[in-house]
Design a protein around this motif. Sequence first.
Motif, PDB file in Angstrom:
ATOM      1  N   MET A  68       1.004  -1.184  -0.114  1.00 49.32           N
ATOM      2  CA  MET A  68       0.122  -0.031   0.210  1.00 49.32           C
ATOM      3  C   MET A  68       0.836   1.183  -0.032  1.00 49.32           C
ATOM      4  SD  MET A  68      -0.904   2.588   2.533  1.00 49.32           S
ATOM      5  CE  MET A  68      -0.828   1.813   3.998  1.00 49.32           C
ATOM      6  N   ALA A  71       2.323   1.823  -3.423  1.00 47.58           N
ATOM      7  CA  ALA A  71       1.238   2.139  -4.389  1.00 47.58           C
ATOM      8  C   ALA A  71       0.708   3.683  -4.301  1.00 47.58           C
ATOM      9  CB  ALA A  71      -0.060   1.401  -4.139  1.00 47.58           C
ATOM     10  N   GLN A 105      -2.122  -9.139 -13.962  1.00 49.29           N
ATOM     11  CA  GLN A 105      -1.663  -9.214 -12.594  1.00 49.29           C
ATOM     12  C   GLN A 105      -1.015 -10.382 -12.340  1.00 49.29           C
ATOM     13  OE1 GLN A 105      -3.370  -6.952  -9.413  1.00 49.29           O
ATOM     14  NE2 GLN A 105      -3.994  -5.310 -10.931  1.00 49.29           N
ATOM     15  N   ILE A 138       3.231  -6.491  -6.227  1.00 51.94           N
ATOM     16  CA  ILE A 138       1.864  -6.072  -6.015  1.00 51.94           C
ATOM     17  C   ILE A 138       1.495  -4.406  -5.892  1.00 51.94           C
ATOM     18  CG2 ILE A 138       0.058  -6.032  -3.821  1.00 51.94           C
ATOM     19  CD1 ILE A 138       1.054  -8.823  -3.530  1.00 51.94           C
ATOM     20  N   GLY A 139       2.684  -3.834  -5.238  1.00 50.77           N
ATOM     21  CA  GLY A 139       2.633  -2.244  -5.292  1.00 50.77           C
ATOM     22  C   GLY A 139       2.598  -1.834  -6.616  1.00 50.77           C
ATOM     23  N   ARG A 142      -1.074  -1.561  -8.243  1.00 48.99           N
ATOM     24  CA  ARG A 142      -1.822  -1.096  -7.204  1.00 48.99           C
ATOM     25  C   ARG A 142      -1.964   0.426  -7.384  1.00 48.99           C
ATOM     26  NH1 ARG A 142      -6.111  -3.299  -6.839  1.00 48.99           N
ATOM     27  NH2 ARG A 142      -6.666  -1.836  -5.322  1.00 48.99           N
ATOM     28  N   TRP A 143      -1.128   1.087  -7.940  1.00 52.04           N
ATOM     29  CA  TRP A 143      -1.074   2.766  -8.087  1.00 52.04           C
ATOM     30  C   TRP A 143      -1.799   3.396  -9.119  1.00 52.04           C
ATOM     31  CZ3 TRP A 143       0.293   4.957 -12.476  1.00 52.04           C
ATOM     32  CH2 TRP A 143       1.002   4.131 -13.392  1.00 52.04           C
ATOM     33  N   ASP A 196      -6.482  -0.340  -0.632  1.00 51.84           N
ATOM     34  CA  ASP A 196      -5.088  -1.120  -1.183  1.00 51.84           C
ATOM     35  C   ASP A 196      -4.620  -2.122  -0.291  1.00 51.84           C
ATOM     36  OD1 ASP A 196      -5.009   0.062  -3.666  1.00 51.84           O
ATOM     37  OD2 ASP A 196      -3.921   1.556  -3.181  1.00 51.84           O
ATOM     38  N   ALA A 199      -6.621  -5.176  -0.819  1.00 51.84           N
ATOM     39  CA  ALA A 199      -6.428  -5.764  -2.075  1.00 51.84           C
ATOM     40  C   ALA A 199      -5.215  -6.538  -2.062  1.00 51.84           C
ATOM     41  CB  ALA A 199      -6.394  -4.505  -2.972  1.00 51.84           C
ATOM     42  N   ALA A 200      -3.894  -5.719  -1.580  1.00 56.69           N
ATOM     43  CA  ALA A 200      -2.816  -6.336  -1.394  1.00 56.69           C
ATOM     44  C   ALA A 200      -2.542  -7.697  -0.655  1.00 56.69           C
ATOM     45  CB  ALA A 200      -1.666  -5.383  -0.796  1.00 56.69           C
TER      46      ALA A 200
END
Length: 202
Positions: A68, A71, A105, A138-139, A142-143, A196, A199-200
Motif C-alpha cells: 500500500m 502504491a 496481474q 503487488i505495489g 496497485r498505483w 489497497d 487488495a494487497a
Amino acid sequence: MTLYGAAVLLVIFGPLVYKVGINDIDFKARLVGPTAGHLLGTDDLGRDLLARMIYGGRISLAVGLAAMAMAIVVGVTIGAIAGMSRGVVDTGLMWLTDLFLALPQLPLLLLVIYLFRDSLKAVFGPEVGVFILIVAVIGAFRWMPVARLVRAQFFSLREKEFVEAARALGASRARMVVRHILPNALGPVIIAATIDVAAAII
C-alpha cells in the motif's frame, strides 16, 4: 473496525503472550479441537493453529502495508504530475496508467517471481528476498487507481480560489502542490490506501 483493530493487536502482540512455536510438531495431538494447550486446535501434523494464524497474519499485514505504501507513493506522484500538467505530459502519464491497467496481474506476478526469485534470495536471503519481490510486484499493480484519483482531485483543486490566490502571491508550483493542493486531496487518498491494504493482502 473494532474487530479489525483487535485482529491487528493480536497479530502484533500475540507472540509475546502466546509462546507456542509455529513448527512444533506433536503427533500425539493431531487434528484435536480447541484445548487449553492449543486454543484453536491443531493441524494434521499436530502444529498449533492459533500460533500459525498469528504468524501468517503478521506476513499478510506486512505485505499489505508495504505494498500500500509503495502504491500510494507512486500513485500520488504520477497523479500529481499529471494533474498539474497539460498536453503531452498528462497524456503520456495517463497512457502509461492505462497500459499498467491492461496487464494481467497474476501471470505477470508469477513470471517476475520465477525470473528474479533466485537473485533476490541470494542478495537478501530466502524470506526477505521473496517478501521484497512480492511487495514490489503487488505495489507496482496497485498505483493506477490512486494516480487517476489524485489527478482528478488536482484538476478540481487547481482552479479553486485559494490556489489562484497563492499563484497571484507568487507561490511556486511546487509550493502550491505541497502546501495547498495535496493536503486537500488527501481524503480520497486515505480511503484508497485502506482499500489497497485489503487488495494487497488478497
